[in-house]
Design a protein around this motif. Structure first.
Motif, PDB file in Angstrom:
ATOM      1  N   SER A  30       0.830  -1.203   0.000  1.00  0.00           N
ATOM      2  CA  SER A  30       0.000   0.000   0.000  1.00  0.00           C
ATOM      3  C   SER A  30       0.867   1.256   0.000  1.00  0.00           C
ATOM      4  CB  SER A  30      -0.933   0.012   1.211  1.00  0.00           C
ATOM      5  OG  SER A  30      -0.192   0.035   2.414  1.00  0.00           O
ATOM      6  N   ALA A 166      -0.582   2.272   8.500  1.00  0.00           N
ATOM      7  CA  ALA A 166      -0.752   1.215   7.503  1.00  0.00           C
ATOM      8  C   ALA A 166      -0.416  -0.149   8.097  1.00  0.00           C
ATOM      9  CB  ALA A 166       0.123   1.500   6.284  1.00  0.00           C
ATOM     10  N   GLU A 171      -1.605  -3.716   6.486  1.00  0.00           N
ATOM     11  CA  GLU A 171      -1.245  -3.508   5.082  1.00  0.00           C
ATOM     12  C   GLU A 171       0.219  -3.845   4.839  1.00  0.00           C
ATOM     13  OE1 GLU A 171      -2.363   0.507   3.997  1.00  0.00           O
ATOM     14  OE2 GLU A 171      -4.173   0.378   5.224  1.00  0.00           O
TER      15      GLU A 171
END
Length: 336
Positions: A30, A166, A171
């Motif tokens: 990501s 994140a 992620e």
């Protein structure tokens, strides 16, 4: 959730750009965050036959779904960065890039000092990009930061918060380091080094994550190591010998001819220990053995190619999981 750091295992020029681009395509992180020194390191990325030489934008840019981040530990040359954003316009960099507000800024005076300092430019072989003098000013607490630069305001953010959020959300995050471990200010062939540390620990600090957040450290080695500029090179071959092998290369940033040598297993082992390597990526296997060009299945490699990979694993003590057999992303063997 996986946090992976990619590190150069030699003196830079290992082909990290190809490996990072491959991981971005395969693992779809990501966020791709850049650690390292600054624009004194160049990466070449080939996308659909088109080559891009970049020094500031993270090399994971071909993946249009990834955010691109430049960590606070990285020096930024606004002129270089803005030119790259423009050059890569079709990849929609403007809407994906985050520059940490605490990045140090390289000014024209730093580049002039770098080029005019005989010790740096002639004896050490500095790239002349102003990174060393800028890091001096940062240590003296007199350096401008990204938050002080008007043209960078559309891109400013907090990279550490972004990355940690994140990771907390499960992620994938990829951290790309620049230069090579053997150019580290602490662990390289001082004084023929860059102006800060270039190991995985420092790259994590550059982007603002703690060591417990790191899952994988991929150290990239080229089958024939190269070096630009001065300094020790234990396995260096003559230019005549490298020409006979078809190994003539030039630096992405400086355009200087790269010195070429044979693979150094002892140094590779030391580098992997310094970085806490969990995996090794080998690039340019097709230059070690031309018959390996473009092969994507390990079983189809030549005996010479397989023997080289096996010797690296045995002598260095870390598994080789990614093997590049050509410049295109698909010319890769993935054993992960």
């Amino acid at each position: 959730m996986t946090c992976t750091i990619v590190v150069g295992g030699q003196w830079g020029d290992e082909g990290k750009g190809k490996i990072i681009s491959y991981l971005c395509d395969k693992d779809n992180p990501s966020i791709v965050a850049r650690g390292g020194v600054g624009p004194n390191a160049g990466h070449t990325v080939e996308v659909n036959g088109e080559k891009y030489g970049i020094r500031m934008v993270p090399t994971g840019f071909p993946n249009r779904s990834s955010k691109l981040a430049i960590g606070a530990g990285v020096l930024v040359d606004p002129e270089v960065l803005l030119k790259e954003i423009e050059m890569l316009d079709k990849f929609n960099i403007k809407d994906r890039l985050i520059v940490d507000k605490h990045c140090g800024i390289i000014e024209e005076k730093h580049k002039e000092m770098d080029k005019s300092n005989n010790h740096l430019s002639k004896e050490i072989g500095s790239t002349g990009t102003g990174c060393g003098p800028a890091n001096v000013d940062r240590a003296m607490r007199t350096l401008k930061l990204a938050k002080d630069i008007e043209v960078l305001k559309p891109f400013l953010g907090d990279v550490s918060n972004t990355l940690n959020d994140a990771l907390d959300n499960g992620e994938n995050v990829l951290i790309e380091g620049t230069q090579g471990t053997l150019l580290s200010l602490y662990y390289g062939s001082y004084p023929y080094v860059t102006s800060k540390d270039t190991t995985a620990s420092s790259f994590a600090a550059d982007v603002g994550i703690g060591p417990t957040k790191v899952d994988e450290v991929v150290v990239v080695f080229k089958s024939y190591p190269t070096r630009v500029g001065e300094g020790p090179f234990p396995t260096e071959m003559s230019f005549d010998e490298s020409e006979k092998l078809g190994l003539v290369e030039y630096g992405t940033v400086t355009g200087r001819r790269r010195r070429v040598g044979f693979f150094d297993y002892e140094l590779a082992r030391r580098v992997c220990r310094l970085n806490g390597a969990t995996q090794i990526a080998i690039t340019c296997l097709d230059k070690y053995d031309k018959e390996c060009y473009g092969i994507t299945d390990y079983d189809n490699l030549t005996e010479k190619g397989k023997a080289f990979i096996k010797e690296i694993e045995e002598k260095v003590g870390v598994p080789v999981t990614i093997i590049s057999t050509g410049p295109e992303l698909h010319q890769t063997i993935d054993l992960r």
